[in-house]
Write an enzyme that holds these catalytic residues in place. Structure first.
Site, PDB file in Angstrom:
ATOM      1  N   CYS A  42      44.669  43.122  36.093  1.00 39.23           N
ATOM      2  CA  CYS A  42      45.423  42.914  37.080  1.00 39.23           C
ATOM      3  C   CYS A  42      44.339  42.801  38.421  1.00 39.23           C
ATOM      4  CB  CYS A  42      46.694  43.856  37.359  1.00 39.23           C
ATOM      5  SG  CYS A  42      47.664  42.893  38.638  1.00 39.23           S
ATOM      6  N   HIS A  75      49.978  43.256  31.265  1.00 36.17           N
ATOM      7  CA  HIS A  75      50.590  45.331  31.322  1.00 36.17           C
ATOM      8  C   HIS A  75      51.456  44.971  30.048  1.00 36.17           C
ATOM      9  CE1 HIS A  75      49.113  45.160  35.828  1.00 36.17           C
ATOM     10  NE2 HIS A  75      49.728  44.278  36.164  1.00 36.17           N
TER      11      HIS A  75
END
Lengths: 464, 283
Positions: free
Chosen positions: B116, B219
């Site tokens: 990310c 994630h």
């Protein structure tokens, strides 16, 4: 003259409309109660808001003498609102609050409908509304609260909320638009919230918190959210820590310092709720009760004697001879505090049920379980039953927690003994009952949607 | 390189080479207190424990604001997670001083996982709206744009990895990003999106794959549901350090297999096995 007339007409139309929408939603509410279709905590308000977007403002204007308090924060909203409503009621102020969890604008509207008569008049004098972190701006556009209690700000369901920075920015804007002299009662030991208070102009700002001797921790955990200075981004220095980023801090670069800012009126009194986090809830509620409503601590303590926790918060339910204790556990900080309670339990903890769902009210993202200190649960509990839609995600997390506590050699064996997965909540319940003794205490740590389902299954018979 | 030869001739390395002590991997964890949203710290635990499951002693070394740049050069495997914008700025300033070491490590083939915010940071730049442009490290051939107006790309995601050793199962995780990342012409994605948004919701690419390094939006934490990816990173780290392949003794992944079966079912991927689902057009 003409203008006054049209004003008058508008006023009459407004009233008619209000009457109409309250009438309609109240009827709908009664019909639904009669047929047992839910508790009507959000949708009557939703209907009213669809009819008229400023419904809440109109009701508030009609009841200008109603004193409104908002409670915001990641954890402790329901408990704090309930504490305040209970104590105010006892003190003769007659208070009401919205349903736990119904904390968006439609929940506020529903609560107003429920407590108003057919003409939109509210008899009670105080409204205590718990408000979702992200809904505060929307709610504050329609009602101007006399006071806001701000509890804490942790990572919670980031998939819904975005970042903590973004929330504090929105709150800052809300505070700046409050009428002068409104009260802010803030957790002075949460860096981001303390800093919001420092910047609030023309408001009456009070900070609650706990004295250093009650704060057990010294070092900051890696998953803590706000350990850098909200003013200058330097690393904050914590001289004492309650949990996560809540503590006594100062900034070595810009000098931001909360060590003398907070007061705690709950010193020396008995806390009806267990856990350090509830000490904060109590401290905040007492400070607000005193500064806004003039209720001194000694009275607050007396009024609190027959207080009962809200549902799903250390709630005890007797079911098939077992004592189930429910502790809502929906984000890392809340979960870790639930584990504190478990660790403090005087009885052995033989069976624990952990339920993980990813329904919308729970947040779709379950990554947060990796920020929970499950190592402590594995050390304390005899057997951990895992259930829910994402039970296996939880099982993986627990497997690694076992690895941490048992070591590599016994990893596999102990995982098999300790962790039992039953995705179906009903199946998990019946197996736990088989595996446990009569009168045994069984701790349950559910996310929000699982808690609602579980309370239904356990049929709500409480024990003392 | 010079440094490395020197290191391999110290007493420790000689003992290690002759089997007197365990093989050893250093997992460099970049900026944990700044770059750790969404349970990303779980990835580090998983790397360590799965390496130790193969009789390797694994050491987690925190590399943060106060750490010297040489810590990066000494690491055998690197990990950095996602962050809030404010923290991402602090890290990007600090990383400028460590950029050479990081770039060198990646060029040497030292494997890494960048999730990310970290993935965005290693790209060329990050543009917010029309006026703000944050320079990245320029290690990955990609850039990110955040118009600020669009919807965040949020939800469960499944992708087919472009790395041949990882073709057995689709990779699954959870994505949550406002930034849209676009790869350079010669850059390879980490995988092709089966369900979800990926880099930008437009071209079906997810992440980037460059010299044993993976940038991704996933994630979950990503390694908790994709144990093969964790093992692949460990295997590469071992290979680069010891110049031989690591025999990967299987570990018990029964929970992992069941966890992904739940998501494969939701995403309508039968068993998730390659070839058993209908490939999306244009892949």
């Amino acid at each position: 003259m003409k203008e006054a007339n049209s004003d008058k007409t508008r006023h009459i139309l407004d009233n008619l409309f209000l009457f109409f929408s309250i009438f309609l939603t109240k009827m709908a509410y009664m019909v639904s109660r009669f047929f047992g279709a839910g508790r009507g905590s959000t949708w009557p308000g939703e209907i009213a808001l669809r009819l008229r977007r400023d419904f809440v403002r109109k009701v508030a204007e009609k009841n200008a003498s109603l004193r409104i308090v908002l409670v915001v924060g990641t954890n402790g909203k329901t408990t704090s609102a309930k504490l305040l409503a209970h104590v105010l009621d006892k003190s003769g102020e007659s208070a009401f609050s919205n349903h736990s969890g119904a904390n968006l604008l439609n929940g506020v509207a529903s609560s107003l409908i429920k407590h108003s008569n057919w003409l939109g008049r509210i008899r009670k004098r105080v409204a205590i509304f718990e408000i979702d972190e992200n809904a505060l701006s929307q709610v504050a556009r329609q009602i101007k609260p006399e006071a806001i209690l701000v509890l804490n700000l942790f990572r919670d369901q980031l998939d819904r909320y975005g970042e903590i920075d973004a929330i504090t920015l929105r709150w800052k804007k809300v505070f700046s638009e409050l009428p002068a002299r409104s009260s802010l009662v803030l957790n002075g030991q949460d860096p981001a919230i303390f800093y919001l208070g420092q910047g609030a102009k023309n408001l009456s700002v009070h900070y609650f918190g706990l004295p250093e001797k009650e704060l057990p921790g010294k070092s900051v955990a890696l998953e803590a959210d706000s350990v850098f200075c909200p003013n200058c981004s330097a690393r904050l220095h914590f001289s004492a820590l309650a949990y996560s980023h809540i503590g006594i801090f100062d900034c070595p670069k810009c000098g931001l310092d909360n060590s003398r800012a907070v007061e705690d009126l709950s010193q020396g009194m008995e806390n009806p709720l267990r856990g350090l986090f509830n000490r904060y809830n109590l401290s905040g509620a007492m400070l607000l009760a005193k500064t806004v409503f003039g209720i001194p601590p000694i009275k607050f303590a007396r009024f609190l004697q027959d207080f009962e926790p809200s549902f799903g918060r250390q709630e005890k339910i007797k079911y098939q001879d077992r004592n189930f204790v429910l502790q809502l556990s929906k984000n890392p900080v809340g979960f870790n505090r639930a584990l504190d309670l478990l660790e403090d339990s005087e009885q052995p903890v033989r069976n624990v049920l952990v339920i993980l769902n990813d329904n919308i009210p729970d947040g779709r993202d379950v990554s947060w379980i990796w920020d929970v200190e499950f190592e402590r649960l594995v050390g304390r509990a005899g057997r951990i039953w895992v259930s829910g839609l994402r039970a296996y995600d939880m099982a993986i997390r627990l497997k690694y927690a076992v690895r941490e506590t048992a070591g590599r050699e016994k990893w596999q064996n102990i995982t098999e003994q300790k962790i039992a997965v039953r995705e179906n909540i009903g199946a998990a319940l019946s197996e736990i009952i088989k595996a446990s003794e009569p009168e045994e205490t069984i701790h349950v740590l559910p996310v929000y949607s699982a808690m609602l389902l579980l309370r239904k299954k356990l049929s709500g018979k409480t024990f003392k | 390189m010079e440094k490395n030869t020197k290191k391999n001739n110290n007493a420790y390395s000689i003992l290690e080479r002759h089997g007197f002590i365990k093989k050893h991997l250093i997992i460099g964890w970049l900026y944990p207190e700044l770059m750790s949203t969404y349970g990303d710290q779980g990835n580090v635990r998983i790397l360590r424990d799965r390496a130790e499951g193969r009789e390797i002693s694994a050491e987690v070394r925190i590399i943060s604001l106060e750490s010297p740049a040489k810590d990066i050069a000494e690491a055998d495997l690197l990990f950095m997670g996602g962050a809030q914008d404010q923290y991402q700025k602090i890290v990007s300033e600090d990383l400028r001083a460590k950029k050479n070491e990081l770039g060198e490590a990646i060029e040497r083939g030292v494997p890494g996982l960048y999730v990310c915010g970290a993935y965005q940071l290693l790209g060329k730049h990050y543009a917010i709206g029309a006026h703000t442009k944050i320079e990245g490290l320029g290690i990955f051939d990609c850039h990110t744009e955040n118009p600020g107006t669009g919807k965040r790309m949020i939800g469960n995601i499944a992708l087919q990895a472009e790395i041949s050793e990882l073709s057995g199962y689709p990779i699954i995780g959870f994505e949550n990003h406002g930034g849209k990342t676009y790869l350079g012409a010669s850059a390879r994605p980490f995988g092709r999106v089966l369900k979800g948004f990926g880099n930008n919701g437009e071209d079906k690419a997810e992440g980037i794959f460059y010299k044993n390094n993976i940038g991704t939006y996933l994630h979950g934490p990503i390694l908790s549901k994709n144990p093969e990816l964790a093992d692949w990173l460990i295997g590469k780290a071992y290979e680069v350090k010891y110049k031989e392949a690591l025999p990967l003794v299987p570990l018990d992944d029964s929970f992992e297999n069941k966890a992904r079966a739940v998501l494969f079912k939701r995403a309508n991927l039968k068993n998730g096995r390659q070839g058993e689902y209908v490939p999306l057009s244009g892949l």
